[in-house]
Design a protein around this motif. Sequence first.
Motif, PDB file in Angstrom:
ATOM      1  N   GLU A 172      14.185  21.133  -8.380  1.00  0.00           N
ATOM      2  CA  GLU A 172      15.355  20.264  -8.210  1.00  0.00           C
ATOM      3  C   GLU A 172      15.656  20.113  -6.727  1.00  0.00           C
ATOM      4  O   GLU A 172      15.535  21.064  -5.956  1.00  0.00           O
ATOM      5  CB  GLU A 172      16.583  20.849  -8.930  1.00  0.00           C
ATOM      6  CG  GLU A 172      17.786  19.914  -8.922  1.00  0.00           C
ATOM      7  CD  GLU A 172      18.964  20.454  -9.711  1.00  0.00           C
ATOM      8  OE1 GLU A 172      19.866  19.654 -10.032  1.00  0.00           O
ATOM      9  OE2 GLU A 172      18.996  21.663 -10.003  1.00  0.00           O
ATOM     10  N   SER A 173      16.069  18.896  -6.347  1.00  0.00           N
ATOM     11  CA  SER A 173      16.519  18.624  -4.991  1.00  0.00           C
ATOM     12  C   SER A 173      17.884  17.964  -5.080  1.00  0.00           C
ATOM     13  O   SER A 173      18.063  16.999  -5.843  1.00  0.00           O
ATOM     14  CB  SER A 173      15.523  17.698  -4.269  1.00  0.00           C
ATOM     15  OG  SER A 173      15.989  17.362  -2.972  1.00  0.00           O
ATOM     16  N   VAL A 174      18.851  18.473  -4.328  1.00  0.00           N
ATOM     17  CA  VAL A 174      20.216  17.942  -4.396  1.00  0.00           C
ATOM     18  C   VAL A 174      20.697  17.623  -2.986  1.00  0.00           C
ATOM     19  O   VAL A 174      20.266  18.248  -2.009  1.00  0.00           O
ATOM     20  CB  VAL A 174      21.186  18.945  -5.066  1.00  0.00           C
ATOM     21  CG1 VAL A 174      20.692  19.341  -6.438  1.00  0.00           C
ATOM     22  CG2 VAL A 174      21.390  20.185  -4.208  1.00  0.00           C
ATOM     23  N   PRO A 175      21.586  16.643  -2.840  1.00  0.00           N
ATOM     24  CA  PRO A 175      22.158  16.359  -1.522  1.00  0.00           C
ATOM     25  C   PRO A 175      23.113  17.452  -1.079  1.00  0.00           C
ATOM     26  O   PRO A 175      23.593  18.255  -1.890  1.00  0.00           O
ATOM     27  CB  PRO A 175      22.888  15.031  -1.738  1.00  0.00           C
ATOM     28  CG  PRO A 175      23.179  14.978  -3.193  1.00  0.00           C
ATOM     29  CD  PRO A 175      22.064  15.711  -3.875  1.00  0.00           C
ATOM     30  N   LEU A 176      23.408  17.471   0.205  1.00  0.00           N
ATOM     31  CA  LEU A 176      24.259  18.508   0.782  1.00  0.00           C
ATOM     32  C   LEU A 176      25.621  18.573   0.096  1.00  0.00           C
ATOM     33  O   LEU A 176      26.160  19.661  -0.129  1.00  0.00           O
ATOM     34  CB  LEU A 176      24.425  18.236   2.281  1.00  0.00           C
ATOM     35  CG  LEU A 176      24.991  19.352   3.160  1.00  0.00           C
ATOM     36  CD1 LEU A 176      24.093  20.569   3.132  1.00  0.00           C
ATOM     37  CD2 LEU A 176      25.131  18.837   4.591  1.00  0.00           C
ATOM     38  N   ALA A 177      26.170  17.422  -0.261  1.00  0.00           N
ATOM     39  CA  ALA A 177      27.494  17.390  -0.874  1.00  0.00           C
ATOM     40  C   ALA A 177      27.534  18.111  -2.218  1.00  0.00           C
ATOM     41  O   ALA A 177      28.604  18.518  -2.676  1.00  0.00           O
ATOM     42  CB  ALA A 177      27.970  15.946  -1.039  1.00  0.00           C
ATOM     43  N   GLU A 178      26.351  18.285  -2.853  1.00  0.00           N
ATOM     44  CA  GLU A 178      26.288  18.951  -4.153  1.00  0.00           C
ATOM     45  C   GLU A 178      25.771  20.376  -4.036  1.00  0.00           C
ATOM     46  O   GLU A 178      25.162  20.917  -4.961  1.00  0.00           O
ATOM     47  CB  GLU A 178      25.421  18.125  -5.106  1.00  0.00           C
ATOM     48  CG  GLU A 178      25.987  16.744  -5.383  1.00  0.00           C
ATOM     49  CD  GLU A 178      25.126  15.933  -6.340  1.00  0.00           C
ATOM     50  OE1 GLU A 178      24.395  16.540  -7.149  1.00  0.00           O
ATOM     51  OE2 GLU A 178      25.178  14.693  -6.271  1.00  0.00           O
ATOM     52  N   TRP A 179      26.043  21.008  -2.904  1.00  0.00           N
ATOM     53  CA  TRP A 179      25.549  22.362  -2.670  1.00  0.00           C
ATOM     54  C   TRP A 179      26.024  23.346  -3.732  1.00  0.00           C
ATOM     55  O   TRP A 179      25.292  24.284  -4.085  1.00  0.00           O
ATOM     56  CB  TRP A 179      25.976  22.850  -1.281  1.00  0.00           C
ATOM     57  CG  TRP A 179      27.457  23.080  -1.156  1.00  0.00           C
ATOM     58  CD1 TRP A 179      28.405  22.174  -0.781  1.00  0.00           C
ATOM     59  CD2 TRP A 179      28.153  24.300  -1.424  1.00  0.00           C
ATOM     60  NE1 TRP A 179      29.652  22.741  -0.798  1.00  0.00           N
ATOM     61  CE2 TRP A 179      29.537  24.048  -1.186  1.00  0.00           C
ATOM     62  CE3 TRP A 179      27.765  25.564  -1.832  1.00  0.00           C
ATOM     63  CZ2 TRP A 179      30.512  25.020  -1.358  1.00  0.00           C
ATOM     64  CZ3 TRP A 179      28.732  26.546  -2.010  1.00  0.00           C
ATOM     65  CH2 TRP A 179      30.086  26.278  -1.772  1.00  0.00           C
ATOM     66  N   GLU A 180      27.226  23.139  -4.260  1.00  0.00           N
ATOM     67  CA  GLU A 180      27.727  24.081  -5.268  1.00  0.00           C
ATOM     68  C   GLU A 180      26.857  24.063  -6.521  1.00  0.00           C
ATOM     69  O   GLU A 180      26.619  25.105  -7.135  1.00  0.00           O
ATOM     70  CB  GLU A 180      29.181  23.753  -5.610  1.00  0.00           C
ATOM     71  CG  GLU A 180      30.148  24.067  -4.473  1.00  0.00           C
ATOM     72  CD  GLU A 180      31.563  23.640  -4.788  1.00  0.00           C
ATOM     73  OE1 GLU A 180      32.411  24.530  -5.013  1.00  0.00           O
ATOM     74  OE2 GLU A 180      31.816  22.414  -4.810  1.00  0.00           O
ATOM     75  N   ARG A 181      26.386  22.882  -6.906  1.00  0.00           N
ATOM     76  CA  ARG A 181      25.483  22.792  -8.059  1.00  0.00           C
ATOM     77  C   ARG A 181      24.169  23.506  -7.779  1.00  0.00           C
ATOM     78  O   ARG A 181      23.603  24.168  -8.665  1.00  0.00           O
ATOM     79  CB  ARG A 181      25.231  21.325  -8.399  1.00  0.00           C
ATOM     80  CG  ARG A 181      24.294  21.129  -9.583  1.00  0.00           C
ATOM     81  CD  ARG A 181      24.457  19.740 -10.185  1.00  0.00           C
ATOM     82  NE  ARG A 181      23.999  18.689  -9.297  1.00  0.00           N
ATOM     83  CZ  ARG A 181      22.740  18.260  -9.255  1.00  0.00           C
ATOM     84  NH1 ARG A 181      21.810  18.833 -10.018  1.00  0.00           N
ATOM     85  NH2 ARG A 181      22.400  17.270  -8.453  1.00  0.00           N
ATOM     86  N   ALA A 182      23.684  23.404  -6.544  1.00  0.00           N
ATOM     87  CA  ALA A 182      22.454  24.105  -6.173  1.00  0.00           C
ATOM     88  C   ALA A 182      22.637  25.615  -6.265  1.00  0.00           C
ATOM     89  O   ALA A 182      21.774  26.332  -6.796  1.00  0.00           O
ATOM     90  CB  ALA A 182      22.039  23.708  -4.758  1.00  0.00           C
TER      91      ALA A 182
END
Length: 330
Positions: free
Chosen positions: A301-311
Amino acid sequence: MSAVLKTARGEAGVELAEVDVPEPVPGFARLRVIATGVCGTDIHIARDEYGYDAPVVMGHEILGDVDAVGDDADRHWVSRRVATETYFSTCGRCDWCRDGRVNLCPNRRSIGSFENGGFAPYVVVPIGNLHGVAGESIGAVLAEPLACVAQCLCDPAVVNPGDEVLVVGPGAMGQLSAQVARAQGGTVTLAGLPHDDGRLRVARELGFSTTTQTPDAESFDVVLEASGSAPGAARALSAVKRAGRYVQVGIFGRDVALPIDAVLYKELTVTSGFASTPASWRRALMLMEQGLVELDPLVTESVPLAEWERAFESIRAGNGIKTVIDPQAE
């Protein structure tokens, strides 16, 4: 620029905040971050189970392009795709530094914990830490954890051709450990729990035997504990043969109770490896260049910085294998 910072104690002390774009001084390079892996160590930092200086930009498993350098003599690095070692500075004088074991320097300051790291669009690191990587593969973001596995397994080699090897824990470190052990000639089984089915499926696609059952006692020549859990370690200590080898790859992050008498009764050799060294980076890069490890399938999975909590939550929950943050994504 926006960045994920550890600013205060506890998991509530991790936040998205604005910081200045860093400028490289002589001896340093600025990277435009392509991806930074979320590591179990990041969760330990969030929980105050691993050392750090706050405030600090987190993230140390970095893949990026060299954007600027502090000295014209280093301009040949500009525009190159690189992975980076994690050390920002070491003392250079202690016994361990003088022996080339910079990972053990008591005064070591690493990116993502004591100096600003890669959960941001840009990061500055020492020129000497850079390693060029070929192609556009996102899997190269795993070069740093692969170097850590090489530190555990390669110098000296822990696995000999023909060894039966059990890897406990099918996360990123376990999957990398399994591939390195196989490259060393071992026959490898990767063990997980029933909820690890997705991770174990990836391992099977990579050609490994897998199990969710408790292995038979004293059935493996080498066990690699990569779960960072007390039950996983106990499972490994039971499964290793007499006069076998036990390697601690995972980090517990706290004191745990283990059946340590097994070391005595079985005359086990117990080893580990902390972080990485220049030698382990050479091993890791050679494994990559020779195609002895497959890294792309491990980035799930790759997520944008704004979604760091999901990561971060993906790592806590054991979802996927390696979640990366892409600071350039919207």
